[in-house]
Design a protein around this motif. Structure first.
Motif, short mmCIF file in Angstrom:
data_model
loop_
_atom_site.label_atom_id
_atom_site.label_comp_id
_atom_site.label_asym_id
_atom_site.label_seq_id
_atom_site.Cartn_x
_atom_site.Cartn_y
_atom_site.Cartn_z
N LEU A 224 0.82 -1.20 0.00
CA LEU A 224 0.00 0.00 0.00
C LEU A 224 0.86 1.26 0.00
N PRO A 225 0.42 2.31 -0.69
CA PRO A 225 1.08 3.61 -0.53
C PRO A 225 0.99 4.06 0.93
N ALA A 226 1.91 4.91 1.33
CA ALA A 226 2.03 5.29 2.74
C ALA A 226 0.72 5.82 3.32
N GLY A 227 0.01 6.65 2.57
CA GLY A 227 -1.22 7.23 3.10
C GLY A 227 -2.29 6.19 3.34
N ARG A 228 -2.44 5.23 2.43
CA ARG A 228 -3.45 4.19 2.61
C ARG A 228 -3.04 3.22 3.71
N ARG A 229 -1.75 2.97 3.87
CA ARG A 229 -1.29 2.12 4.96
C ARG A 229 -1.56 2.80 6.30
N THR A 230 -1.38 4.11 6.37
CA THR A 230 -1.68 4.84 7.61
C THR A 230 -3.16 4.78 7.93
N ALA A 231 -4.01 4.88 6.92
CA ALA A 231 -5.46 4.79 7.15
C ALA A 231 -5.83 3.42 7.70
N LEU A 232 -5.22 2.38 7.17
CA LEU A 232 -5.48 1.02 7.68
C LEU A 232 -4.98 0.88 9.11
N HIS A 233 -3.80 1.40 9.39
CA HIS A 233 -3.25 1.40 10.75
C HIS A 233 -4.22 2.06 11.71
N ASP A 234 -4.71 3.25 11.34
CA ASP A 234 -5.57 4.01 12.24
C ASP A 234 -6.91 3.34 12.47
N LEU A 235 -7.48 2.73 11.42
CA LEU A 235 -8.76 2.04 11.58
C LEU A 235 -8.60 0.84 12.52
N LEU A 236 -7.55 0.07 12.34
CA LEU A 236 -7.31 -1.07 13.23
C LEU A 236 -7.05 -0.60 14.66
N ASP A 237 -6.34 0.50 14.80
CA ASP A 237 -6.00 1.02 16.13
C ASP A 237 -7.27 1.39 16.90
N THR A 238 -8.27 1.91 16.21
CA THR A 238 -9.50 2.29 16.89
C THR A 238 -10.40 1.09 17.15
N ARG A 239 -10.20 0.01 16.41
CA ARG A 239 -11.14 -1.11 16.45
C ARG A 239 -10.75 -2.18 17.47
N LEU A 240 -9.47 -2.37 17.72
CA LEU A 240 -9.04 -3.49 18.55
C LEU A 240 -9.22 -3.17 20.04
N PRO A 241 -9.83 -4.08 20.80
CA PRO A 241 -10.04 -3.84 22.23
C PRO A 241 -8.75 -4.05 23.03
N ARG A 242 -8.59 -3.29 24.11
CA ARG A 242 -7.47 -3.45 25.02
C ARG A 242 -7.97 -3.77 26.42
N ASP A 243 -7.13 -4.46 27.19
CA ASP A 243 -7.45 -4.63 28.60
C ASP A 243 -6.82 -3.46 29.37
N ASP A 244 -6.90 -3.50 30.70
CA ASP A 244 -6.43 -2.38 31.50
C ASP A 244 -4.93 -2.13 31.35
N ALA A 245 -4.20 -3.17 30.95
CA ALA A 245 -2.75 -3.03 30.76
C ALA A 245 -2.40 -2.65 29.32
N GLY A 246 -3.41 -2.45 28.48
CA GLY A 246 -3.16 -2.08 27.10
C GLY A 246 -2.94 -3.26 26.17
#
Length: 263
Positions: A224-246
């Motif tokens: 992926l071009p850098a911008g589209r890879r960043t968009a995928l990174h950010d979407l996954l970052d908001t979607r994945l659940p974390r526990d109290d320790a991250g």
């Protein structure tokens, strides 16, 4: 885009570490007795071969691997005179008819261009009454780290649908596996789920392996071009659940399969 499997450290960070958790479960389910000659087809860096050597008390283990870097890593990881690695593939195993008591294969069958032919070749090198067995990821549902990746990728890019392993590998479900084994001439066919935890220390631990280029999802990610890879990174970052320790606590399901060579 090809399914690249050549770089040992990148593979270990992406899938190897989780395959090493599946291998002991698989061998417990297989319940093979001690001794005997084993063959590990597509042994990769040695996750399954090394576990056989540690836990199954084999007489010998032959790994078959087309990638020279992976074969070297497998040899380096097992200082054991019972172990050797031969160059070859699932459809061209460098072994005599009936040479082995047990032929196994971890996370390989869906990448074989003609799986039934690969199974038939595994049957050829297995003695009458012997066992052929292996496991593949449940890409469509239970291998959560890959499933969540492709779900996000498909939201951002319609072309990702054709690369999604859940769509590409319909073999990796119980009934298609049973059908393939039966077509290849095996009896006493069985398929069983194997679940392991895949716990990531944080989002970077989850994301970094997708930048290694090893396998379909990382290959897509690095293309992926850098911008589209960043968009995928950010979407996954908001979607994945974390526990109290991250930590990000997911699970990975593999489907184990086995069949007997008719006596």
């Amino acid at each position: 885009m090809t399914d690249a499997w050549e770089v040992d450290p990148a593979y270990e960070n992406y899938i190897g570490r989780w395959s090493r958790l599946v291998a002991p479960q698989f061998l417990r389910w297989l319940a093979a007795g001690p001794g005997g000659a084993w063959c590990d087809v597509g042994c990769g860096t040695g996750a399954l071969s090394h576990t056989v050597l540690r836990t199954a008390d084999p007489a010998r283990v032959v790994g078959v691997e087309p990638s020279a870097p992976f074969a070297a890593a497998a040899r380096a990881g097992a200082d054991d005179p019972r172990f050797e690695v031969r160059p070859g593939t699932a459809e061209a195993i460098p072994a005599a008819d009936g040479e082995f008591d047990r032929v196994v294969s971890g996370l390989v069958l869906n990448f074989v261009p003609h799986p039934v032919e690969g199974l038939a070749e595994m049957r050829r090198v297995t003695r009458a009454g012997g066992t052929v067995a292996g496991y593949v990821w449940d890409y469509a549902d239970g291998m959560q780290m890959i499933r969540v990746f492709w779900d996000a990728a498909r939201e951002l890019d319609a072309t990702a649908a054709t690369l999604d392993e859940g769509a590409r590998f319909p073999l990796c479900r119980p009934q298609p596996l049973r059908d393939a084994l039966s077509t290849a001439g095996f009896t006493e066919v069985a398929v069983h789920p194997l679940d392991v935890p895949t716990v990531f220390a944080g989002f970077d631990d989850f994301w970094r392996p997708f930048l290694g280029g090893q396998g379909p999802a990382p290959g897509y990610c690095t293309s992926l071009p850098a911008g589209r890879r960043t968009a995928l990174h950010d979407l996954l970052d908001t979607r994945l659940p974390r526990d109290d320790a991250g930590r990000i606590a997911l699970t990975a399901r593999a489907w184990a399969f086995r069949g007997s060579v008719p006596a």
